[in-house]
Motif scaffolding. Structure first.
Motif, PDB file in Angstrom:
ATOM      1  N   THR A 151      -4.522   4.293  14.661  1.00 20.64           N
ATOM      2  CA  THR A 151      -5.074   3.196  13.873  1.00 20.64           C
ATOM      3  C   THR A 151      -4.844   1.892  14.626  1.00 20.64           C
ATOM      4  O   THR A 151      -3.733   1.627  15.095  1.00 20.64           O
ATOM      5  N   ILE A 170      -6.834  14.697   7.890  1.00 15.72           N
ATOM      6  CA  ILE A 170      -5.622  14.710   8.725  1.00 15.72           C
ATOM      7  C   ILE A 170      -4.613  15.686   8.142  1.00 15.72           C
ATOM      8  O   ILE A 170      -4.180  15.536   6.995  1.00 15.72           O
ATOM      9  N   TYR A 212      -3.646  10.518  15.790  1.00 19.39           N
ATOM     10  CA  TYR A 212      -4.535   9.536  15.177  1.00 19.39           C
ATOM     11  C   TYR A 212      -4.002   8.135  15.485  1.00 19.39           C
ATOM     12  O   TYR A 212      -2.820   7.840  15.248  1.00 19.39           O
ATOM     13  N   HIS A 252      -2.830   3.346   5.511  1.00 20.79           N
ATOM     14  CA  HIS A 252      -2.606   4.578   6.264  1.00 20.79           C
ATOM     15  C   HIS A 252      -1.153   5.060   6.184  1.00 20.79           C
ATOM     16  O   HIS A 252      -0.912   6.257   5.972  1.00 20.79           O
ATOM     17  N   LEU A 291      -8.983   5.393  14.772  1.00 22.73           N
ATOM     18  CA  LEU A 291      -9.364   4.951  13.426  1.00 22.73           C
ATOM     19  C   LEU A 291      -9.518   3.435  13.468  1.00 22.73           C
ATOM     20  O   LEU A 291      -8.537   2.689  13.464  1.00 22.73           O
ATOM     21  N   ASP A 345      -5.930  -1.220   6.519  1.00 16.34           N
ATOM     22  CA  ASP A 345      -5.607   0.064   7.145  1.00 16.34           C
ATOM     23  C   ASP A 345      -4.126   0.148   7.494  1.00 16.34           C
ATOM     24  O   ASP A 345      -3.508   1.203   7.354  1.00 16.34           O
ATOM     25  N   TYR A 387     -11.898   5.620   6.817  1.00 11.35           N
ATOM     26  CA  TYR A 387     -11.866   7.015   7.279  1.00 11.35           C
ATOM     27  C   TYR A 387     -11.386   7.931   6.153  1.00 11.35           C
ATOM     28  O   TYR A 387     -10.508   7.547   5.366  1.00 11.35           O
ATOM     29  N   ASP A 388     -11.939   9.130   6.090  1.00 11.17           N
ATOM     30  CA  ASP A 388     -11.505  10.113   5.093  1.00 11.17           C
ATOM     31  C   ASP A 388     -10.186  10.726   5.564  1.00 11.17           C
ATOM     32  O   ASP A 388     -10.164  11.647   6.375  1.00 11.17           O
ATOM     33  N   MET A 389      -9.086  10.199   5.045  1.00 10.95           N
ATOM     34  CA  MET A 389      -7.761  10.595   5.516  1.00 10.95           C
ATOM     35  C   MET A 389      -7.432  12.053   5.188  1.00 10.95           C
ATOM     36  O   MET A 389      -6.516  12.631   5.767  1.00 10.95           O
ATOM     37  N   SER A 390      -8.170  12.662   4.263  1.00  6.33           N
ATOM     38  CA  SER A 390      -7.901  14.059   3.921  1.00  6.33           C
ATOM     39  C   SER A 390      -8.198  14.998   5.093  1.00  6.33           C
ATOM     40  O   SER A 390      -7.817  16.163   5.076  1.00  6.33           O
ATOM     41  N   TYR A 430      -0.592   6.920   2.948  1.00  2.67           N
ATOM     42  CA  TYR A 430      -1.103   8.301   2.959  1.00  2.67           C
ATOM     43  C   TYR A 430      -0.166   9.207   3.755  1.00  2.67           C
ATOM     44  O   TYR A 430       0.155  10.325   3.314  1.00  2.67           O
ATOM     45  N   TYR A 431       0.293   8.733   4.904  1.00  2.05           N
ATOM     46  CA  TYR A 431       1.173   9.562   5.738  1.00  2.05           C
ATOM     47  C   TYR A 431       2.489   9.873   5.024  1.00  2.05           C
ATOM     48  O   TYR A 431       3.005  10.981   5.110  1.00  2.05           O
TER      49      TYR A 431
END
Length: 310
Positions: free
Chosen positions: A6, A132, A4, A151, A67, A147, A127-130, A154-155
């Protein structure tokens, strides 16, 4: 392994002025500057950090998910990406904006005047990060600031390996957000000037950065790159270019080759050598997505510079 990316998608609109800016700027009237430069046409190129990285990865057989965010004028770029087999489901269209654009005028002395319109880049890609999963690999390159901060969060939460590449957005992020965004990254990648900016803005030394990230990869132009971990430093020489025509975009091409190496589960030294080969192809053409090669050609050039790509 799914990758992915970004970052930004942008049009680079390049113009050449057949003279010197200095001949038309009156120093004693600089406070009321009003100048028009008539240029010799306009070349429009596809660019942006995410687009450049994804393009070079596609040449190596990878199909990373971009993304990013674009505007109402994206149709030609969309066709270009899909022509190269790149998925576009991670790209958000903002109907009332234009795609980000750089307007670059160069004179006969290689001086440049650039105007940049962020346009759609002002909006998150949403973007719907779920989507990934934990087996993915990600890179956060310069683009929308929301972002670039969200992002990595989330990671980190999901234990997904990511590379942080702040580049031109270092000053926009600022020290506090920058320090938070890079925390937990598998790798912090910058050039040597950007690394110093990161240290200045965060107040962190190189050793303190290594308490937050797994390693530092610093590109050094024609001198190659340097890998720094807590175990030590490794220098990787640059791959030879047939001719250096335009260094713009070489850093993004380097990141693409590095990511390809990681997808193949190569060690970091080999991955950085692959990045150097990818960058060499890029500098041989004017524009950031003008180069091309097959995987066999890539491997041959790698071997010519570093030996077999085992």
């Amino acid at each position: 392994m799914k990758v992915y990316v970004t970052g930004s998608l942008a049009f680079d609109r390049i113009m050449t002025f057949p003279g010197k800016f200095s001949d038309h700027i009156l120093p004693d009237k600089i406070h009321i500057l009003n100048v028009c430069f008539v240029v010799n046409g306009l070349d429009e190129k596809f660019g942006g950090t995410a687009g450049n990285i994804a393009y070079s990865m596609a040449l190596m057989g990878e199909k990373p998910v971009i993304l990013s965010q674009v505007g109402k004028d994206f149709a030609l770029y969309d066709e270009w990406l899909q022509k190269h087999g790149l998925p576009v489901e991670g790209i958000r269209t903002i109907d009332h904006e234009h795609t980000a654009g750089a307007y670059i005028t160069t004179d006969m002395s290689d001086n440049q005047i650039t105007g940049f319109n962020p346009g759609a880049m002002c909006h998150s890609c949403a973007y719907d990060m779920s989507n990934i999963d934990n087996n993915s690999l990600a890179i956060i390159s310069p683009g929308n600031v929301e972002d670039m901060v969200g992002h990595p969060e989330y990671y980190r939460e999901k234990g997904i390996r990511f590379i942080f590449d702040p580049g031109q957005q270092i000053t926009t992020l600022g020290g506090e957000r920058l320090g938070k965004a890079l925390d937990g990254a598998f790798m912090l990648i910058t050039n040597d000037y950007e690394l110093q900016m990161v240290m200045n803005d965060t107040g962190l030394s190189r050793e303190q950065l290594l308490d937050k990230v797994g390693m530092l990869v610093t590109t050094l132009g024609e001198k190659g790159c340097q890998i720094v971990t807590k175990e030590g430093e490794v220098a990787i020489p640059a791959a030879k270019a047939a001719e250096v025509v335009d260094p713009t975009g070489a850093g993004d091409a380097f990141r693409a080759g590095l990511l390809k190496g990681l997808c193949l589960e190569k060690d970091i030294e080999t991955a950085c050598r692959m990045g150097a080969v990818s960058a060499a192809y890029s500098v041989e053409k004017r524009g950031t997505q003008e180069h091309g090669y097959t995987w066999d050609e890539f491997c041959k050039r790698y071997e010519e510079n570093y030996g077999p790509l085992g």
